[in-house]
Scaffold this active site. Structure first.
Site, PDB file in Angstrom:
ATOM      1  CB  CYS A 172      40.995  -1.906 -24.913  1.00 28.56           C
ATOM      2  SG  CYS A 172      40.785  -2.960 -24.247  1.00 28.56           S
TER       3      CYS A 172
ATOM      4  CG  HIS B 274      44.616   0.120 -25.277  1.00 29.72           C
ATOM      5  ND1 HIS B 274      44.241  -0.198 -23.552  1.00 29.72           N
ATOM      6  CD2 HIS B 274      44.267  -1.099 -25.495  1.00 29.72           C
ATOM      7  CE1 HIS B 274      43.637  -0.871 -23.952  1.00 29.72           C
ATOM      8  NE2 HIS B 274      43.769  -2.150 -24.803  1.00 29.72           N
TER       9      HIS B 274
ATOM     10  CG  ASN C 181      44.326  -4.054 -21.655  1.00 30.02           C
ATOM     11  OD1 ASN C 181      44.135  -3.081 -21.815  1.00 30.02           O
ATOM     12  ND2 ASN C 181      44.389  -4.830 -23.178  1.00 30.02           N
TER      13      ASN C 181
HETATM   14  N1  COA Z   1      50.662 -19.380 -21.278  1.00 29.68           N
HETATM   15  C1  COA Z   1      51.202 -20.442 -22.532  1.00 29.68           C
HETATM   16  N2  COA Z   1      50.891 -21.105 -23.712  1.00 29.68           N
HETATM   17  C2  COA Z   1      49.079 -20.123 -23.601  1.00 29.68           C
HETATM   18  C3  COA Z   1      48.846 -18.909 -22.861  1.00 29.68           C
HETATM   19  C4  COA Z   1      49.365 -18.935 -21.877  1.00 29.68           C
HETATM   20  N3  COA Z   1      49.451 -18.291 -20.862  1.00 29.68           N
HETATM   21  N4  COA Z   1      47.994 -18.600 -23.484  1.00 29.68           N
HETATM   22  C5  COA Z   1      47.879 -19.056 -24.461  1.00 29.68           C
HETATM   23  N5  COA Z   1      48.389 -20.486 -25.223  1.00 29.68           N
HETATM   24  C6  COA Z   1      48.488 -21.027 -26.304  1.00 29.68           C
HETATM   25  C7  COA Z   1      47.705 -21.294 -26.587  1.00 29.68           C
HETATM   26  O1  COA Z   1      46.080 -22.568 -25.642  1.00 29.68           O
HETATM   27  C8  COA Z   1      48.132 -21.807 -28.310  1.00 29.68           C
HETATM   28  O2  COA Z   1      48.263 -23.362 -27.901  1.00 29.68           O
HETATM   29  P1  COA Z   1      48.151 -24.057 -28.616  1.00 29.68           P
HETATM   30  O3  COA Z   1      49.078 -23.782 -30.282  1.00 29.68           O
HETATM   31  O4  COA Z   1      48.498 -25.648 -28.614  1.00 29.68           O
HETATM   32  O5  COA Z   1      46.462 -23.645 -29.610  1.00 29.68           O
HETATM   33  C9  COA Z   1      49.145 -21.459 -28.199  1.00 29.68           C
HETATM   34  O6  COA Z   1      49.849 -20.688 -26.977  1.00 29.68           O
HETATM   35  C10 COA Z   1      49.605 -20.026 -28.844  1.00 29.68           C
HETATM   36  O7  COA Z   1      48.207 -18.724 -28.893  1.00 29.68           O
HETATM   37  P2  COA Z   1      47.940 -17.842 -29.500  1.00 29.68           P
HETATM   38  O8  COA Z   1      47.040 -17.344 -29.639  1.00 29.68           O
HETATM   39  O9  COA Z   1      48.057 -18.206 -30.745  1.00 29.68           O
HETATM   40  O10 COA Z   1      48.990 -16.761 -29.141  1.00 29.68           O
HETATM   41  P3  COA Z   1      49.271 -15.543 -29.420  1.00 29.68           P
HETATM   42  O11 COA Z   1      50.643 -15.312 -29.653  1.00 29.68           O
HETATM   43  O12 COA Z   1      47.936 -15.095 -30.742  1.00 29.68           O
HETATM   44  O13 COA Z   1      49.342 -14.599 -28.392  1.00 29.68           O
HETATM   45  C11 COA Z   1      48.163 -13.275 -26.976  1.00 29.68           C
HETATM   46  C12 COA Z   1      47.899 -14.510 -27.469  1.00 29.68           C
HETATM   47  C13 COA Z   1      46.462 -13.137 -26.304  1.00 29.68           C
HETATM   48  C14 COA Z   1      48.432 -12.732 -26.435  1.00 29.68           C
HETATM   49  C15 COA Z   1      47.620 -12.535 -28.210  1.00 29.68           C
HETATM   50  O14 COA Z   1      46.522 -13.579 -29.388  1.00 29.68           O
HETATM   51  C16 COA Z   1      46.841 -11.124 -28.184  1.00 29.68           C
HETATM   52  O15 COA Z   1      47.727 -10.345 -27.413  1.00 29.68           O
HETATM   53  N6  COA Z   1      45.520 -11.151 -28.740  1.00 29.68           N
HETATM   54  C17 COA Z   1      44.443  -9.472 -29.033  1.00 29.68           C
HETATM   55  C18 COA Z   1      44.199  -8.608 -27.590  1.00 29.68           C
HETATM   56  C19 COA Z   1      44.251  -7.516 -27.809  1.00 29.68           C
HETATM   57  O16 COA Z   1      44.878  -6.585 -28.229  1.00 29.68           O
HETATM   58  N7  COA Z   1      43.066  -7.454 -27.658  1.00 29.68           N
HETATM   59  C20 COA Z   1      42.247  -6.078 -27.723  1.00 29.68           C
HETATM   60  C21 COA Z   1      41.235  -4.923 -27.174  1.00 29.68           C
HETATM   61  S1  COA Z   1      42.216  -5.512 -25.083  1.00 29.68           S
END
Ligand code: COA
Length: 332
Positions: free
Chosen positions: A115, A256, A286
């Protein structure tokens, strides 16, 4: 630093495939909701290339640039394609684009920094121009993320899309415009949080690597989020301080587009209001190396960037890789 020239962006182009995957599509294939995706990421839609490869996305973005700015492909010296989804390990996607657009005298290479790929490659492209060695460098950020996304993994499949965007970089003697400064970093201790482990020399493809789904992108989203939110905000602020910039001096943050919450945190750290932040994550998700140039093209074409505007480009990605670049826009 003594530079013979400053490197300026003199042309832009983009391509996004027609096929739209909206959040309703993901509600049908995995256990998710439009509300979850929207509130956690800011994404409403992303694009998918149904036939073809990253070189096709990159070629179309390059052709858009050449046509719009009336540039002859035969005048291009270097082609750099920032991507983590090359058509093949080799030859480089840049070679495929070179042939497709007829850039007869160009050499080129692919640039892999996930990224942060566009940002790292932008610094590299500018260096080739600042030295006076090359006059026209075509830099394309292109990724067909749908090729490495596991559409049964709800954590990750909702995040990514396919796109390409290009900039042309040329020298100028006017030191008040173009790339002014960058801070770029990598830290390989991040390798266990975001990767694609199958298919390379570590795990050459076998039935076993495929059975274990190692040919798909893996991300520990929560872990990456924590580092990304701090990494992008800190480095963008550090670049401001290093260059004595206040929020009033900055026309736009060009972040980004991985997660709207990471973008908001970065803008807040820099003291920027929402109208000074380029956002199109809602439409494209993304798109990895394409996110930053895609923002530049859309905002430029909408007449929102003007000559003399100071922009801070900022990214965080796999590696970990991250960084920020400060440039002054030079096109009318
Ligand atoms: N729909 C519904 N629930 C989902 C889901 C989806 N698509 N994806 C994950 N969940 C669930 C998880 O399983 C978790 O459940 P649990 O609490 O029972 O384990 C819950 O939602 C919360 O997950 P969490 O990982 O805490 O969510 P989050 O608020 O951190 O958001 C992302 C997840 C991936 C959106 C976030 O972590 C993110 O953006 N990460 C970084 C991405 C990034 O910047 N990459 C860098 C370079 S590319």
């Amino acid at each position: 630093m003594n530079k013979a020239y400053n490197a300026v962006i003199t042309g832009v182009g983009m391509y996004v495939p027609d096929k739209i995957l909206d959040n309703a599509f993901f509600e049908k294939i995995v256990d998710t909701t439009d509300e979850w995706i929207t509130t956690r990421t800011g994404i409403k839609e992303r694009r998918k290339l149904e036939t073809g490869a990253t070189s096709d996305l990159a070629t179309k973005a390059a052709e858009d640039l050449l046509k719009t700015h009336n540039v002859n492909a035969e005048d291009i010296d270097v082609i750099i394609v920032a991507t983590i989804t090359p058509d093949m390990f080799f030859p480089a996607t840049a070679c495929l684009v070179q042939e497709n657009i007829g850039a007869k005298k160009a050499w080129g290479f692919d640039f892999s920094a996930a990224c942060s790929g566009f940002l790292f490659a932008y610094q590299t492209a500018c260096s080739l121009v600042e030295s006076g060695t090359y006059k026209k460098v075509l830099l394309i950020g292109a990724d067909k993320m749908s090729a490495i996304v596991d559409y049964s993994d709800r954590n990750n499949c909702i995040l990514f899309g396919d796109a390409a965007a290009a900039v042309l970089i040329e020298p100028t003697e006017d030191k008040s415009v173009g790339l002014q400064d960058s801070i770029l970093k990598c830290d390989g201790s991040g390798k266990n949080f975001l990767y694609l482990k199958g298919g390379g020399s570590l795990n050459p493809p076998t039935h076993d690597t495929v059975d274990k789904r190692m040919h798909y992108l893996y991300q520990d989203g929560k872990a990456v989020f924590k580092v990304a939110v701090k990494g992008m905000a800190d480095i963008s602020y550090e670049l401001m301080v290093k260059n004595n910039l206040t929020s009033d001096d900055i026309a736009y943050l060009v972040p980004h587009q991985a997660n709207l919450r990471i973008i908001d945190a970065t803008a807040e750290r820099m003291g920027l209001s929402k109208d000074k932040v380029m956002i199109n994550i809602d439409k494209y998700g993304n798109t990895t190396a394409a996110t930053i140039p895609l923002c530049l093209v859309e905002y430029y074409r909408a007449g929102k960037i003007k000559k003399g505007d100071n922009l801070i480009l900022s990214a965080f990605g796999a590696g970990f890789t991250w960084g920020a670049s400060y440039l002054t826009w030079s096109m009318d």
